[in-house]
Design an enzyme around this catalytic site. Sequence first.
Site, PDB file in Angstrom:
ATOM      1  N   GLU A 280      -6.496   5.583   1.395  1.00 52.23           N
ATOM      2  CA  GLU A 280      -6.479   6.051   0.014  1.00 52.23           C
ATOM      3  C   GLU A 280      -7.546   7.117  -0.221  1.00 52.23           C
ATOM      4  O   GLU A 280      -7.439   7.933  -1.131  1.00 52.23           O
ATOM      5  CB  GLU A 280      -6.825   4.833  -0.850  1.00 52.23           C
ATOM      6  CG  GLU A 280      -6.398   4.894  -2.251  1.00 52.23           C
ATOM      7  CD  GLU A 280      -6.245   3.480  -2.781  1.00 52.23           C
ATOM      8  OE1 GLU A 280      -7.017   2.589  -2.409  1.00 52.23           O
ATOM      9  OE2 GLU A 280      -5.333   3.270  -3.578  1.00 52.23           O
TER      10      GLU A 280
ATOM     11  N   HIS B  81       0.870  -1.182   0.000  1.00 56.48           N
ATOM     12  CA  HIS B  81       0.000   0.000   0.000  1.00 56.48           C
ATOM     13  C   HIS B  81       0.903   1.226   0.000  1.00 56.48           C
ATOM     14  O   HIS B  81       1.848   1.297   0.779  1.00 56.48           O
ATOM     15  CB  HIS B  81      -0.894  -0.027   1.242  1.00 56.48           C
ATOM     16  CG  HIS B  81      -1.991   0.988   1.202  1.00 56.48           C
ATOM     17  ND1 HIS B  81      -1.746   2.339   1.283  1.00 56.48           N
ATOM     18  CD2 HIS B  81      -3.340   0.851   1.073  1.00 56.48           C
ATOM     19  CE1 HIS B  81      -2.904   2.983   1.200  1.00 56.48           C
ATOM     20  NE2 HIS B  81      -3.885   2.104   1.072  1.00 56.48           N
TER      21      HIS B  81
ATOM     22  N   ARG C 187      -5.218  -5.613  -5.751  1.00 50.35           N
ATOM     23  CA  ARG C 187      -6.590  -5.379  -5.289  1.00 50.35           C
ATOM     24  C   ARG C 187      -6.881  -3.878  -5.246  1.00 50.35           C
ATOM     25  O   ARG C 187      -6.082  -3.097  -4.751  1.00 50.35           O
ATOM     26  CB  ARG C 187      -6.796  -5.967  -3.892  1.00 50.35           C
ATOM     27  CG  ARG C 187      -8.156  -5.610  -3.313  1.00 50.35           C
ATOM     28  CD  ARG C 187      -8.383  -6.178  -1.959  1.00 50.35           C
ATOM     29  NE  ARG C 187      -7.525  -5.618  -0.940  1.00 50.35           N
ATOM     30  CZ  ARG C 187      -7.668  -4.421  -0.381  1.00 50.35           C
ATOM     31  NH1 ARG C 187      -8.630  -3.601  -0.787  1.00 50.35           N
ATOM     32  NH2 ARG C 187      -6.851  -4.014   0.572  1.00 50.35           N
TER      33      ARG C 187
ATOM     34  N   ARG D 199      -2.607   0.959  -6.597  1.00 52.54           N
ATOM     35  CA  ARG D 199      -1.657   0.922  -5.483  1.00 52.54           C
ATOM     36  C   ARG D 199      -0.251   0.517  -5.915  1.00 52.54           C
ATOM     37  O   ARG D 199       0.728   1.066  -5.425  1.00 52.54           O
ATOM     38  CB  ARG D 199      -2.159  -0.061  -4.424  1.00 52.54           C
ATOM     39  CG  ARG D 199      -3.363   0.482  -3.737  1.00 52.54           C
ATOM     40  CD  ARG D 199      -3.973  -0.470  -2.784  1.00 52.54           C
ATOM     41  NE  ARG D 199      -5.034   0.239  -2.067  1.00 52.54           N
ATOM     42  CZ  ARG D 199      -5.845  -0.316  -1.201  1.00 52.54           C
ATOM     43  NH1 ARG D 199      -5.744  -1.603  -0.930  1.00 52.54           N
ATOM     44  NH2 ARG D 199      -6.753   0.401  -0.590  1.00 52.54           N
TER      45      ARG D 199
ATOM     46  N   ARG E 272      -6.529  10.670  -0.951  1.00 51.13           N
ATOM     47  CA  ARG E 272      -6.166  11.032  -2.327  1.00 51.13           C
ATOM     48  C   ARG E 272      -7.424  11.164  -3.183  1.00 51.13           C
ATOM     49  O   ARG E 272      -7.556  12.094  -3.969  1.00 51.13           O
ATOM     50  CB  ARG E 272      -5.183  10.015  -2.907  1.00 51.13           C
ATOM     51  CG  ARG E 272      -3.775  10.212  -2.360  1.00 51.13           C
ATOM     52  CD  ARG E 272      -2.836   9.101  -2.742  1.00 51.13           C
ATOM     53  NE  ARG E 272      -3.087   7.905  -1.948  1.00 51.13           N
ATOM     54  CZ  ARG E 272      -3.060   6.672  -2.390  1.00 51.13           C
ATOM     55  NH1 ARG E 272      -2.764   6.447  -3.657  1.00 51.13           N
ATOM     56  NH2 ARG E 272      -3.287   5.659  -1.589  1.00 51.13           N
TER      57      ARG E 272
ATOM     58  N   HIS F  52       0.413  -4.935   2.503  1.00 49.32           N
ATOM     59  CA  HIS F  52      -0.976  -4.626   2.831  1.00 49.32           C
ATOM     60  C   HIS F  52      -1.934  -5.781   2.620  1.00 49.32           C
ATOM     61  O   HIS F  52      -2.684  -6.136   3.512  1.00 49.32           O
ATOM     62  CB  HIS F  52      -1.409  -3.427   1.991  1.00 49.32           C
ATOM     63  CG  HIS F  52      -2.751  -2.907   2.372  1.00 49.32           C
ATOM     64  ND1 HIS F  52      -3.070  -2.615   3.674  1.00 49.32           N
ATOM     65  CD2 HIS F  52      -3.860  -2.624   1.637  1.00 49.32           C
ATOM     66  CE1 HIS F  52      -4.323  -2.186   3.731  1.00 49.32           C
ATOM     67  NE2 HIS F  52      -4.818  -2.195   2.515  1.00 49.32           N
ATOM     68  N   HIS F  53      -1.898  -6.365   1.437  1.00 48.86           N
ATOM     69  CA  HIS F  53      -2.925  -7.375   1.134  1.00 48.86           C
ATOM     70  C   HIS F  53      -2.289  -8.511   0.350  1.00 48.86           C
ATOM     71  O   HIS F  53      -1.475  -8.272  -0.540  1.00 48.86           O
ATOM     72  CB  HIS F  53      -4.038  -6.740   0.290  1.00 48.86           C
ATOM     73  CG  HIS F  53      -5.243  -7.604   0.116  1.00 48.86           C
ATOM     74  ND1 HIS F  53      -6.344  -7.520   0.928  1.00 48.86           N
ATOM     75  CD2 HIS F  53      -5.511  -8.591  -0.776  1.00 48.86           C
ATOM     76  CE1 HIS F  53      -7.244  -8.408   0.544  1.00 48.86           C
ATOM     77  NE2 HIS F  53      -6.767  -9.074  -0.500  1.00 48.86           N
TER      78      HIS F  53
END
Length: 533
Positions: A341, A328, A507, A365, A344, A467-468
Amino acid sequence: MKKILSAILSVLLIVGVAGCSSNSSQTTQDSKDSEQQETNKYAADVVVIGAGGAGMTAAITASQNGKSVIVIETLAIVGGNTSRATGGMNATETPEQQKNEFGEKNGVEKTLESALASDNPEIKELAETVKAQWDEYNADPKGYFDTVELMELDTLVGGKGINDLKLVKLLCENSAAGIEWLKTIGADLTSVGSFGGASVMRIHRPVNEEGKTVSVGSYLVPKLKEAAQANGVTFLMETHADSLLVNENNEVIGVKATQADGTEIEVEGKAVVLATGGFGANLEMVAEYDPALEGFVTTNAPGALGDGIAMATAVGAATVDMDQIQIHPTVEQGTSALITEGLRGDGAILVNAEGVRFCDEVGTRDVVSAAEIAQTGGFAWLVVDNKMVEKSAVIQGYIKSGYMVEGETFENLATAMGVDETVFATTMNDWNRCVEEKKDPQFNRTSFAEPLNEGPYYAVKIAPGIHHTMGGLSINENAEVLDASGNAIAGLFAAGEVTGGVHGANRLGGNAVCDIIVFGRLAGTSAADYAFK
Ligand code: ADP
């Protein structure tokens, strides 16, 4: 009738043995029950492993389908990574979207232009469908433009086209129903905004009494927990699932687990739902699948260790895309706190150590993270103005937590950030001109929100963090876990970050919450159906 009776009996048995208390805040089991102490056995129609968003959604759904449900959670609190989700939930064709004025023409056209030229046949075909929908809308523009296919296209483009299209379709087709389902448990995601990788405003966020957007995870988790308790779901907290119980026909029939005091238990279930989340907190496993990520900080909750993947592969499950790990772009490095996010999307910009912008801030990302890594020192400053702060309880929280530096003017903020004052002031003035003209000739950003022109100004220093984990267990359209030959493993279902294929190589923000709600409901329904058999 026999089935309903057996379900009621099962519920009575579990409430008896597990001592479920609907008002307990942690819902720990009463393991002092004498019979329980002797046998260390529990039973339910459906056993869910993991009390994050996907697990609790599956549990509520299975319970609403008449099944007795036990949820096993390794930590003392529910929520997992879901608690940390700050943005919101992507959903398309919702009544909430329609309350907004459509101003995302450039976003749709930019997506269409590149997608129509794609060599990926799935992306191209979707782009053609969306193009026809867009032309039709423009012939008589009414309401807010978004379609299931545009959300599919964004998700597929974001995932670099390696997503499993049938899972993407399920995600998008059921997203609006997910928003409606959340309303039934008292969760209303009313504020719709822009987010990285979405062509239009699609992320649905909760707001507080003052109308300020709040973090989606901390809003949803208590509501999911209350709904699970109200539906009679039993939670076994501080109970670590170790392995799956399988019979001679390779059907999954329960879970072996260990309680906090070391007691080993067996939880029998007609169906088991794995909802253990990803492996983003398991830094060794991350580095094993992507050595370039060694040494990165992680935004993940401590339970995200990849246990579900290990348990399922031990009984023959297949995995997909395990090396697809998302970093991220906006993680505060001192605390590993994720800076959403949404900032932004709502108008914040990124500047580097030299005080200049360096990318389209609302890009996906992976692209924004890579751009940051290429800057001096591998970090950036995320800049907002007072208008944004006033509207967002989330940003106010960041200020209270001490993440942000502040300045009355552009120059003051530049000093606080340690960047050149004149260069930074020029960057800000140039950006505000881009917002007015709705044109960003340098980086081709297409979502602008408001100019950043009201002091005081604030900035947080950020860099990418793990992050993911997009990869995980291979599942089909019924959320059944598949083996290497593509056959469903009887009795085993999965939902949420433990699964792979939905998000492909990247993602989109807002698609994780959509994933846990849509696939959590699907896994709960499928497991309940299976438990009827
Ligand atoms: P998702 O977003 O897919 O719902 P989360 O990270 O929110 O995933 O939730 C996963 C939950 O599963 C976390 O609460 C985590 O602590 C729990 N969990 C992970 N491994 C185990 C395990 N072996 N036994 C029990 N619970 C687990």
